[in-house]
Design a protein around this motif. Structure first.
Motif, PDB file in Angstrom:
ATOM      1  N   ARG A 112      10.219   5.461  14.083  1.00  0.00           N
ATOM      2  CA  ARG A 112      10.539   4.534  12.635  1.00  0.00           C
ATOM      3  C   ARG A 112       9.586   3.452  12.304  1.00  0.00           C
ATOM      4  O   ARG A 112       9.148   3.211  11.358  1.00  0.00           O
ATOM      5  N   GLN A 113       9.395   2.830  13.363  1.00  0.00           N
ATOM      6  CA  GLN A 113       8.406   1.501  13.161  1.00  0.00           C
ATOM      7  C   GLN A 113       6.841   1.999  12.780  1.00  0.00           C
ATOM      8  O   GLN A 113       6.426   1.340  11.997  1.00  0.00           O
ATOM      9  N   MET A 114       6.529   2.982  13.483  1.00  0.00           N
ATOM     10  CA  MET A 114       5.248   3.806  13.183  1.00  0.00           C
ATOM     11  C   MET A 114       4.948   4.091  11.479  1.00  0.00           C
ATOM     12  O   MET A 114       4.302   3.719  10.942  1.00  0.00           O
ATOM     13  N   ILE A 115       6.028   4.764  11.054  1.00  0.00           N
ATOM     14  CA  ILE A 115       6.279   5.453   9.885  1.00  0.00           C
ATOM     15  C   ILE A 115       6.246   3.905   8.612  1.00  0.00           C
ATOM     16  O   ILE A 115       5.558   4.179   7.868  1.00  0.00           O
ATOM     17  N   GLU A 116       6.909   3.070   9.302  1.00  0.00           N
ATOM     18  CA  GLU A 116       7.193   2.129   8.313  1.00  0.00           C
ATOM     19  C   GLU A 116       5.736   1.331   8.152  1.00  0.00           C
ATOM     20  O   GLU A 116       5.238   0.807   7.007  1.00  0.00           O
ATOM     21  N   ALA A 117       4.964   0.939   9.236  1.00  0.00           N
ATOM     22  CA  ALA A 117       3.685   0.442   9.197  1.00  0.00           C
ATOM     23  C   ALA A 117       2.576   1.489   8.522  1.00  0.00           C
ATOM     24  O   ALA A 117       1.907   0.870   7.769  1.00  0.00           O
ATOM     25  N   VAL A 118       2.647   2.703   8.611  1.00  0.00           N
ATOM     26  CA  VAL A 118       2.010   3.551   7.915  1.00  0.00           C
ATOM     27  C   VAL A 118       2.154   3.380   6.215  1.00  0.00           C
ATOM     28  O   VAL A 118       1.158   3.214   5.401  1.00  0.00           O
ATOM     29  N   LEU A 119       3.187   3.372   5.946  1.00  0.00           N
ATOM     30  CA  LEU A 119       3.864   3.135   4.454  1.00  0.00           C
ATOM     31  C   LEU A 119       3.654   1.829   4.050  1.00  0.00           C
ATOM     32  O   LEU A 119       3.805   1.852   2.550  1.00  0.00           O
ATOM     33  N   GLU A 120       3.408   0.894   4.618  1.00  0.00           N
ATOM     34  CA  GLU A 120       3.782  -0.450   4.094  1.00  0.00           C
ATOM     35  C   GLU A 120       2.855  -0.740   3.216  1.00  0.00           C
ATOM     36  O   GLU A 120       3.089  -1.467   1.953  1.00  0.00           O
ATOM     37  N   ASN A 121       1.451  -0.412   2.965  1.00  0.00           N
ATOM     38  CA  ASN A 121       0.592  -0.986   2.192  1.00  0.00           C
ATOM     39  C   ASN A 121       0.076   0.361   1.261  1.00  0.00           C
ATOM     40  O   ASN A 121      -1.033   0.149   0.416  1.00  0.00           O
ATOM     41  N   LEU A 122       0.749   1.495   1.266  1.00  0.00           N
ATOM     42  CA  LEU A 122       0.496   2.486   0.383  1.00  0.00           C
ATOM     43  C   LEU A 122       1.308   2.604  -0.906  1.00  0.00           C
ATOM     44  O   LEU A 122       2.484   2.165  -1.008  1.00  0.00           O
ATOM     45  N   GLU A 126      -0.312   7.246  -3.271  1.00  0.00           N
ATOM     46  CA  GLU A 126      -1.073   7.425  -1.983  1.00  0.00           C
ATOM     47  C   GLU A 126       0.093   8.133  -1.035  1.00  0.00           C
ATOM     48  O   GLU A 126      -0.565   8.920  -0.305  1.00  0.00           O
ATOM     49  N   THR A 127       1.130   7.492  -1.044  1.00  0.00           N
ATOM     50  CA  THR A 127       2.273   8.268   0.045  1.00  0.00           C
ATOM     51  C   THR A 127       2.216   9.507  -0.256  1.00  0.00           C
ATOM     52  O   THR A 127       2.315  10.495   0.704  1.00  0.00           O
ATOM     53  N   GLU A 128       2.707  10.148  -1.562  1.00  0.00           N
ATOM     54  CA  GLU A 128       2.643  11.442  -1.917  1.00  0.00           C
ATOM     55  C   GLU A 128       1.393  12.342  -1.521  1.00  0.00           C
ATOM     56  O   GLU A 128       1.661  13.439  -1.022  1.00  0.00           O
ATOM     57  N   SER A 129       0.314  11.833  -1.677  1.00  0.00           N
ATOM     58  CA  SER A 129      -0.803  12.627  -1.322  1.00  0.00           C
ATOM     59  C   SER A 129      -1.245  12.660   0.194  1.00  0.00           C
ATOM     60  O   SER A 129      -1.483  13.705   0.796  1.00  0.00           O
ATOM     61  N   LEU A 130      -0.741  11.534   0.950  1.00  0.00           N
ATOM     62  CA  LEU A 130      -0.894  11.596   2.345  1.00  0.00           C
ATOM     63  C   LEU A 130       0.193  12.565   2.842  1.00  0.00           C
ATOM     64  O   LEU A 130      -0.291  13.430   3.786  1.00  0.00           O
TER      65      LEU A 130
END
Length: 147
Positions: A112-122, A126-130
């Motif tokens: 959960r923390q990893m995903i939140e960190a990845v999405l934080e600045n997108l 960008e999230t949809e493309s990723l």
């Protein structure tokens, strides 16, 4: 650097870094008796209905024999419970003990923390493309794995 080299570097480093970070985050004082691989077995067992060995082995892309070695260790350490089927005693069902459930939740929190960190600045785009790009990459890995 060309696109091929850039992607190769990113994928190789990302895989290595995730494995290292996950090991550091997951294998704490409380869980020092298990490995990262053990934690992934615990994740595959999950918190729902008990699963049989074949189902868990398939989720992990390992043989039942390989899984049996890990399972014996996890049972011995108190993370996993084995139970014979009520209707068919030949079938062995696997579920998590209370200790295993705590380890599962601990691992889940890391993700959960990893995903939140990845999405934080997108941005949303960008999230949809990723997500689309990673889904295509996953499909390629799954096809390669099947061959």
């Amino acid at each position: 650097m060309d696109t091929y080299a850039a992607l190769n570097d990113v994928l190789v480093n990302l895989f290595r870094d995730i494995m290292e970070l996950e090991e550091q985050a997951i294998i704490t004082q409380e869980y020092q008796d298990i490995t990262n691989n053990d934690m992934h077995v615990i994740e595959a067992i999950g918190v729902g209905e008990p699963k049989n060995m074949s189902t868990i082995a398939k989720l992990l892309s390992v043989t039942v024999g390989t899984l049996t070695i890990a399972m014996n260790s996890l049972v011995k350490k108190g993370y996993v419970i084995r139970e014979r089927g009520k209707e068919d005693r030949r079938v062995v069902y696997i579920s998590l003990s209370e200790k295993g459930l705590r380890a599962y939740r601990h691992h889940e929190e890391f993700h959960r923390q990893m995903i939140e960190a990845v999405l934080e600045n997108l941005t949303e785009d960008e999230t949809e493309s990723l997500v689309k790009a990673l889904a295509k990459l996953e499909r390629w890995f799954r096809r390669t794995e099947e061959n």
